[in-house]
Design a protein around this motif. Structure first.
Motif, PDB file in Angstrom:
ATOM      1  N   UNK A   1       0.862  -1.181   0.000  1.00 27.62           N
ATOM      2  CA  UNK A   1       0.000   0.000   0.000  1.00 27.62           C
ATOM      3  C   UNK A   1       0.899   1.231   0.000  1.00 27.62           C
ATOM      4  N   UNK A   2       0.714   2.083  -1.011  1.00 25.10           N
ATOM      5  CA  UNK A   2       1.526   3.288  -1.150  1.00 25.10           C
ATOM      6  C   UNK A   2       0.807   4.522  -0.607  1.00 25.10           C
ATOM      7  N   UNK A   3      -0.507   4.453  -0.567  1.00 23.57           N
ATOM      8  CA  UNK A   3      -1.306   5.575  -0.064  1.00 23.57           C
ATOM      9  C   UNK A   3      -2.631   5.016   0.412  1.00 23.57           C
TER      10      UNK A   3
ATOM     11  N   UNK B   1      -0.703  12.591  -2.902  1.00 20.70           N
ATOM     12  CA  UNK B   1      -1.000  11.622  -3.958  1.00 20.70           C
ATOM     13  C   UNK B   1       0.099  11.580  -5.008  1.00 20.70           C
ATOM     14  N   UNK B   2       0.608  12.748  -5.387  1.00 20.77           N
ATOM     15  CA  UNK B   2       1.696  12.794  -6.369  1.00 20.77           C
ATOM     16  C   UNK B   2       2.941  12.101  -5.817  1.00 20.77           C
TER      17      UNK B   2
ATOM     18  N   UNK C   1       6.472   7.202  -5.618  1.00 23.49           N
ATOM     19  CA  UNK C   1       6.969   6.005  -4.919  1.00 23.49           C
ATOM     20  C   UNK C   1       6.516   4.730  -5.624  1.00 23.49           C
ATOM     21  N   UNK C   2       5.263   4.717  -6.097  1.00 25.30           N
ATOM     22  CA  UNK C   2       4.737   3.563  -6.814  1.00 25.30           C
ATOM     23  C   UNK C   2       5.544   3.312  -8.079  1.00 25.30           C
ATOM     24  N   UNK C   3       5.813   4.381  -8.843  1.00 24.67           N
ATOM     25  CA  UNK C   3       6.567   4.233 -10.099  1.00 24.67           C
ATOM     26  C   UNK C   3       7.991   3.753  -9.842  1.00 24.67           C
ATOM     27  N   UNK C   4       8.623   4.228  -8.779  1.00 21.79           N
ATOM     28  CA  UNK C   4       9.967   3.769  -8.435  1.00 21.79           C
ATOM     29  C   UNK C   4       9.949   2.302  -7.998  1.00 21.79           C
TER      30      UNK C   4
ATOM     31  N   UNK D   1      14.349   3.478 -12.995  1.00 24.57           N
ATOM     32  CA  UNK D   1      14.168   4.927 -13.181  1.00 24.57           C
ATOM     33  C   UNK D   1      14.779   5.733 -12.057  1.00 24.57           C
ATOM     34  N   UNK D   2      15.411   5.091 -11.102  1.00 21.10           N
ATOM     35  CA  UNK D   2      16.016   5.810  -9.960  1.00 21.10           C
ATOM     36  C   UNK D   2      17.198   6.609 -10.358  1.00 21.10           C
TER      37      UNK D   2
END
Length: 169
Positions: free
Chosen positions: A14-16, A153-154, A159-162, A168-169
């Motif tokens: 869970x990221x958010x 949220x952004x 964090x989700x995309x990473x 992409x880091x």
């Protein structure tokens, strides 16, 4: 349980996770005190009019208190509305519970999701967009709260995309 919770979604990262409610600045105890003071003042003013012979005025003072009471009750009833926002590995889910308890649910694939924060002079708007669909989020929040929610949220989507694509880091 009142709404969806951890048991409703498989054990995913869970990221958010947030439940947002409309803000009410007057707590129930303050409402009771306000109604008691307003009722006492109206009763005293009404008795004064009765003593000078204008007894029909007494009812109008009671009507004023009743209308204030009904307006506050409607405001508190609208505070039952809330939105639940959860970002997991698979989806961003928004569930909106209305004043009467009706539920609506939206799911977005996070890879294509955009969080759009539109600022105007006096207000702002938070919109989730994906594949031509739009969902206004937190319409009942104060502008500063909407801005904080948009930033959170952004950050969660970043964090989700990473997490999904560590290269992409």
């Amino acid at each position: 349980m009142d709404g969806p919770g951890p048991s409703d979604i498989e054990a995913a990262t869970v990221f958010f996770d947030a439940v947002i409610y409309p803000h009410r600045s007057l707590p129930p105890q303050g409402f009771l005190l306000l109604m008691l003071v307003l009722g006492a003042i109206s009763f005293a003013a009404g008795v004064t009019f009765v003593l000078v012979g204008a007894w029909p005025i007494f009812g109008y003072f009671g009507l004023d208190v009743l209308l204030v009471y009904l307006a506050f009750r409607a405001s508190y009833r609208s505070a039952r509305m809330h939105e639940w926002v959860r970002l997991t590995e698979d989806a961003l889910t928004v569930e909106r519970v209305g004043v009467r308890g009706e539920r609506r649910r939206w799911q977005f694939q996070p890879f294509w999701l955009r969080v759009v924060f539109e600022e105007q002079e006096e207000t702002n708007r938070l919109v989730l967009t994906s594949h031509g669909r739009e969902l206004v989020l937190g319409g009942f929040l104060a502008p500063s709260e909407r801005k904080t929610l948009a930033m959170a949220l952004k950050e969660a989507l970043t964090r989700w995309r990473l997490h999904i694509n560590p290269a992409t880091r």
